[in-house]
Design a protein around this motif. Sequence first.
Motif, short mmCIF file in Angstrom:
data_model
loop_
_atom_site.label_atom_id
_atom_site.label_comp_id
_atom_site.label_asym_id
_atom_site.label_seq_id
_atom_site.Cartn_x
_atom_site.Cartn_y
_atom_site.Cartn_z
N ILE A 66 0.84 -1.21 0.00
CA ILE A 66 0.00 0.00 0.00
C ILE A 66 0.87 1.25 0.00
N ALA A 67 1.92 1.27 0.79
CA ALA A 67 2.82 2.43 0.84
C ALA A 67 3.50 2.64 -0.50
N SER A 68 3.92 1.55 -1.13
CA SER A 68 4.57 1.63 -2.42
C SER A 68 3.60 2.14 -3.50
N ALA A 96 11.51 6.00 -3.85
CA ALA A 96 10.68 5.93 -2.64
C ALA A 96 9.77 4.71 -2.66
N ALA A 97 9.23 4.38 -3.82
CA ALA A 97 8.36 3.21 -3.93
C ALA A 97 9.15 1.93 -3.65
N VAL A 98 10.38 1.86 -4.14
CA VAL A 98 11.23 0.69 -3.89
C VAL A 98 11.56 0.59 -2.40
N LYS A 99 11.91 1.74 -1.80
CA LYS A 99 12.22 1.74 -0.36
C LYS A 99 10.99 1.31 0.45
N ALA A 100 9.82 1.81 0.07
CA ALA A 100 8.60 1.43 0.79
C ALA A 100 8.29 -0.06 0.63
N SER A 101 8.54 -0.58 -0.56
CA SER A 101 8.29 -2.01 -0.76
C SER A 101 9.26 -2.88 0.03
#
Length: 151
Positions: free
Chosen positions: A9-11, A131-136
């Motif tokens: 969801i965050a990603s 950021a999406a990669v970090k969140a995932s």
Amino acid sequence: MTSANERTIASVTHLSSFAQYIFPLGNFIAPIIIWSAKKNDSEFVDFNGKQILNFQLSIFTYSLILVAISLPLLIYGFVDLLGTNMSFSNFDIDFDGFQNQKITALIGIAIVSFVFLIFLKIFEFILIINAAVKASNGENYKYPLTIPFFK
């Protein structure tokens, strides 16, 4: 430790800002919808939702500043250029030395501002993916050069 669902969801919240390329203000609307629906369920999703919204508002602010600098200068430069003695038949342009430098400087500043705007959008694209990669991966990511509108 964050669950796989929270990380997803965050990603997706970060990636939803690419909706700006599908419909106007999609970079605000899509993340707000996801964030507001899930912010009470997870502290991780809440943190990431605030980060993407702060970043998008910051990019919007920086873009407005660059457009506010470049557009009036570009318009003034071209209006001033058209008001001078020009001969389009043989492409000779007759300027005063100072007038030529002023117009060149104004148009140059406007072009540099537009180039900064292009780099800002490229920078935005790369940081959103990052950021999406970090969140995932379950990591908290703070975007650089972000004004903290939401705390």
